[in-house]
Each structure stands twice: as structure tokens, then as C-alpha cells.
Design a protein around this motif. Structure first.
Motif, PDB file in Angstrom:
ATOM      1  N   GLU A  38       0.811  -1.216   0.000  1.00 26.62           N
ATOM      2  CA  GLU A  38       0.000   0.000   0.000  1.00 26.62           C
ATOM      3  C   GLU A  38       0.846   1.269   0.000  1.00 26.62           C
ATOM      4  O   GLU A  38       0.556   2.212  -0.723  1.00 26.62           O
ATOM      5  CB  GLU A  38      -0.932   0.018   1.208  1.00 26.62           C
ATOM      6  CG  GLU A  38      -2.066  -0.964   1.106  1.00 26.62           C
ATOM      7  CD  GLU A  38      -2.934  -1.000   2.353  1.00 26.62           C
ATOM      8  OE1 GLU A  38      -2.741  -0.150   3.260  1.00 26.62           O
ATOM      9  OE2 GLU A  38      -3.807  -1.878   2.417  1.00 26.62           O
ATOM     10  N   ARG A  39       1.892   1.289   0.832  1.00 25.59           N
ATOM     11  CA  ARG A  39       2.701   2.508   0.936  1.00 25.59           C
ATOM     12  C   ARG A  39       4.012   2.182   1.624  1.00 25.59           C
ATOM     13  O   ARG A  39       4.030   1.565   2.670  1.00 25.59           O
ATOM     14  CB  ARG A  39       1.965   3.565   1.750  1.00 25.59           C
ATOM     15  CG  ARG A  39       2.769   4.829   1.947  1.00 25.59           C
ATOM     16  CD  ARG A  39       2.058   5.837   2.831  1.00 25.59           C
ATOM     17  NE  ARG A  39       0.936   6.419   2.129  1.00 25.59           N
ATOM     18  CZ  ARG A  39      -0.279   6.572   2.656  1.00 25.59           C
ATOM     19  NH1 ARG A  39      -0.532   6.195   3.878  1.00 25.59           N
ATOM     20  NH2 ARG A  39      -1.243   7.130   1.966  1.00 25.59           N
ATOM     21  N   HIS A  40       5.109   2.628   0.999  1.00 24.60           N
ATOM     22  CA  HIS A  40       6.422   2.433   1.608  1.00 24.60           C
ATOM     23  C   HIS A  40       7.393   3.514   1.151  1.00 24.60           C
ATOM     24  O   HIS A  40       7.131   4.238   0.190  1.00 24.60           O
ATOM     25  CB  HIS A  40       6.982   1.029   1.304  1.00 24.60           C
ATOM     26  CG  HIS A  40       7.122   0.743  -0.152  1.00 24.60           C
ATOM     27  ND1 HIS A  40       6.112   0.184  -0.898  1.00 24.60           N
ATOM     28  CD2 HIS A  40       8.145   0.951  -1.001  1.00 24.60           C
ATOM     29  CE1 HIS A  40       6.511   0.050  -2.150  1.00 24.60           C
ATOM     30  NE2 HIS A  40       7.758   0.522  -2.237  1.00 24.60           N
ATOM     31  N   VAL A  41       8.500   3.604   1.858  1.00 20.34           N
ATOM     32  CA  VAL A  41       9.572   4.536   1.516  1.00 20.34           C
ATOM     33  C   VAL A  41      10.145   4.110   0.166  1.00 20.34           C
ATOM     34  O   VAL A  41      10.423   2.918  -0.041  1.00 20.34           O
ATOM     35  CB  VAL A  41      10.667   4.502   2.606  1.00 20.34           C
ATOM     36  CG1 VAL A  41      11.897   5.277   2.175  1.00 20.34           C
ATOM     37  CG2 VAL A  41      10.123   5.040   3.932  1.00 20.34           C
ATOM     38  N   PRO A  42      10.313   5.045  -0.769  1.00 19.14           N
ATOM     39  CA  PRO A  42      10.880   4.676  -2.063  1.00 19.14           C
ATOM     40  C   PRO A  42      12.237   3.983  -1.912  1.00 19.14           C
ATOM     41  O   PRO A  42      13.108   4.446  -1.174  1.00 19.14           O
ATOM     42  CB  PRO A  42      11.039   6.024  -2.780  1.00 19.14           C
ATOM     43  CG  PRO A  42       9.993   6.890  -2.159  1.00 19.14           C
ATOM     44  CD  PRO A  42       9.966   6.470  -0.707  1.00 19.14           C
ATOM     45  N   GLY A  43      12.364   2.858  -2.601  1.00 21.50           N
ATOM     46  CA  GLY A  43      13.610   2.110  -2.557  1.00 21.50           C
ATOM     47  C   GLY A  43      13.721   1.130  -1.404  1.00 21.50           C
ATOM     48  O   GLY A  43      14.636   0.301  -1.375  1.00 21.50           O
ATOM     49  N   ALA A  44      12.808   1.211  -0.433  1.00 24.15           N
ATOM     50  CA  ALA A  44      12.842   0.267   0.693  1.00 24.15           C
ATOM     51  C   ALA A  44      12.411  -1.104   0.204  1.00 24.15           C
ATOM     52  O   ALA A  44      11.619  -1.222  -0.725  1.00 24.15           O
ATOM     53  CB  ALA A  44      11.904   0.730   1.809  1.00 24.15           C
ATOM     54  N   PRO A  68      -3.513   5.871  -2.565  1.00 27.43           N
ATOM     55  CA  PRO A  68      -3.497   7.220  -3.123  1.00 27.43           C
ATOM     56  C   PRO A  68      -2.877   8.212  -2.141  1.00 27.43           C
ATOM     57  O   PRO A  68      -3.021   8.079  -0.929  1.00 27.43           O
ATOM     58  CB  PRO A  68      -4.984   7.543  -3.332  1.00 27.43           C
ATOM     59  CG  PRO A  68      -5.696   6.236  -3.277  1.00 27.43           C
ATOM     60  CD  PRO A  68      -4.860   5.342  -2.417  1.00 27.43           C
ATOM     61  N   ARG A  69      -2.196   9.209  -2.683  1.00 23.63           N
ATOM     62  CA  ARG A  69      -1.594  10.251  -1.845  1.00 23.63           C
ATOM     63  C   ARG A  69      -2.696  10.883  -0.996  1.00 23.63           C
ATOM     64  O   ARG A  69      -3.798  11.120  -1.457  1.00 23.63           O
ATOM     65  CB  ARG A  69      -0.931  11.309  -2.720  1.00 23.63           C
ATOM     66  CG  ARG A  69      -0.109  12.304  -1.922  1.00 23.63           C
ATOM     67  CD  ARG A  69       0.860  13.039  -2.851  1.00 23.63           C
ATOM     68  NE  ARG A  69       1.644  14.024  -2.148  1.00 23.63           N
ATOM     69  CZ  ARG A  69       2.772  13.768  -1.493  1.00 23.63           C
ATOM     70  NH1 ARG A  69       3.232  12.541  -1.460  1.00 23.63           N
ATOM     71  NH2 ARG A  69       3.444  14.719  -0.885  1.00 23.63           N
ATOM     72  N   GLY A  70      -2.404  11.110   0.272  1.00 25.59           N
ATOM     73  CA  GLY A  70      -3.382  11.702   1.173  1.00 25.59           C
ATOM     74  C   GLY A  70      -4.172  10.686   1.981  1.00 25.59           C
ATOM     75  O   GLY A  70      -4.900  11.045   2.897  1.00 25.59           O
ATOM     76  N   LYS A 120       3.971  12.415   7.272  1.00 24.38           N
ATOM     77  CA  LYS A 120       3.699  13.721   7.895  1.00 24.38           C
ATOM     78  C   LYS A 120       4.693  14.783   7.452  1.00 24.38           C
ATOM     79  O   LYS A 120       4.350  15.955   7.356  1.00 24.38           O
ATOM     80  CB  LYS A 120       3.719  13.614   9.424  1.00 24.38           C
ATOM     81  CG  LYS A 120       2.464  13.044  10.012  1.00 24.38           C
ATOM     82  CD  LYS A 120       2.519  13.060  11.528  1.00 24.38           C
ATOM     83  CE  LYS A 120       1.210  12.520  12.088  1.00 24.38           C
ATOM     84  NZ  LYS A 120       1.150  12.621  13.549  1.00 24.38           N
ATOM     85  N   GLU A 121       5.931  14.366   7.199  1.00 23.11           N
ATOM     86  CA  GLU A 121       6.949  15.316   6.754  1.00 23.11           C
ATOM     87  C   GLU A 121       6.843  15.621   5.263  1.00 23.11           C
ATOM     88  O   GLU A 121       7.593  16.438   4.739  1.00 23.11           O
ATOM     89  CB  GLU A 121       8.348  14.789   7.099  1.00 23.11           C
ATOM     90  CG  GLU A 121       8.618  14.792   8.593  1.00 23.11           C
ATOM     91  CD  GLU A 121      10.015  14.316   8.958  1.00 23.11           C
ATOM     92  OE1 GLU A 121      10.896  14.239   8.072  1.00 23.11           O
ATOM     93  OE2 GLU A 121      10.230  14.021  10.152  1.00 23.11           O
ATOM     94  N   GLY A 122       5.911  14.955   4.576  1.00 23.06           N
ATOM     95  CA  GLY A 122       5.660  15.259   3.170  1.00 23.06           C
ATOM     96  C   GLY A 122       6.549  14.533   2.182  1.00 23.06           C
ATOM     97  O   GLY A 122       6.587  14.897   1.006  1.00 23.06           O
TER      98      GLY A 122
END
Length: 151
Positions: A63-69, A139-141, A129-131
Motif C-alpha cells: 500500500e505505501r512504503h519509503v521509495p527504494g525500501a 493514493p496520496r493523502g 507527515k513530513e511530506g
């Protein structure tokens, strides 16, 4: 009305460390922790020498992760699942956020296997939270939240 002055202090009940003790403590803390801003900046600059590991469940990672992780759920960390990693790199672990200790457990497991490791405090929650940008299907948000049993 004024608040009565008490001779007792909750803050000063335990004496503060000496400056040298405090310096050693905070340096030790920094040796095992990093934060989303520092990780993002080093990734942006193309710095080498560390690998970012999302230790949440596969579904959360998708669903969502740090890019490259890359994903390695905390409970699956073993000599076999980490054999492809170099012990020359520092492993950066993260999970949901401050209310999740999955990255702490994962960091302990990596250390027990002989890896140098730092925990990214704040996890994906503070990354968002840090953007900072993320990868995945969410989806973003979309709010970041943990599901029960997700690490």
C-alpha cells in the motif's frame, strides 16, 4: 489567583546528568536511531552504505512504503532471509510509527545476526507527515494507520 510554590520538583526530583554523561547518552542514542528527514535527504543525494527495510506486513508495504525500501516483515528476519544483505551496509528499519515497536524488534533481530542497524524513528507515519514521497497502491493523502497484527 496564584499557584502556591512547592519545594518539590517533578523535573528535578532525579538529578540531571553531567554534561559528559548527557553527551555520551545522546551520542549512543544517535548511533541506533535516525529520522525520516535524514533518511530522505541521504536517499535524495544518492548516498550509499545503508539499506532501508520496511518491516511491516507485505500488504502494508504494498500500500505505501519509503521509495527504494524493501520489505522483510519483522517476524521473518532470519539468517536465511537476510543472506542477500551485505554486513558492510547499515540496515535502517521502520514500521508504522511511534506506537509500533516492530522496527525495534526487527533492529534487535538484525543486530543479533551481526548487522549494524539503526531504527528510523517515527516510521512511515512521520515519513508521510513530513511530506516525503511514497511508493505503493495507496493514493496520496490516504491516512496512515496500522491494522492489528500487522508487524
Amino acid at each position: 489567583m496564584t499557584t502556591p510554590v512547592s519545594p518539590f520538583s517533578f523535573v528535578l526530583e532525579t538529578p540531571a546528568a553531567t554534561p559528559e554523561e548527557a553527551r555520551r547518552h545522546f551520542l549512543a542514542k544517535l548511533s541506533v536511531e535516525t529520522d525520516p528527514a535524514d533518511v530522505q535527504l541521504d536517499l535524495e543525494r544518492g548516498k550509499k552504505g545503508f539499506v532501508v527495510v520496511d518491516v511491516r506486513a507485505k500488504e502494508a508495504y504494498a500500500e505505501r512504503h519509503v521509495p527504494g525500501a524493501f520489505n522483510l516483515p519483522a517476524r521473518t528476519i532470519s539468517a536465511e532471509t537476510t543472506a542477500h544483505l551485505s554486513k558492510d551496509d547499515v540496515i535502517i528499519t521502520y514500521c508504522w510509527g511511534p506506537g509500533c515497536n516492530g522496527s525495534t524488534k526487527a533492529a534487535a533481530r538484525f543486530a543479533a545476526l551481526g548487522f549494524r542497524v539503526k531504527e528510523m524513528i517515527g516510521g512511515i507515519e512521520y515519513w508521510v507527515k513530513e511530506g516525503h514521497a511514497t511508493e505503493g497502491t495507496a493514493p496520496r493523502g490516504t491516512p496512515v494507520y496500522a491494522k492489528r497484527g500487522d508487524t
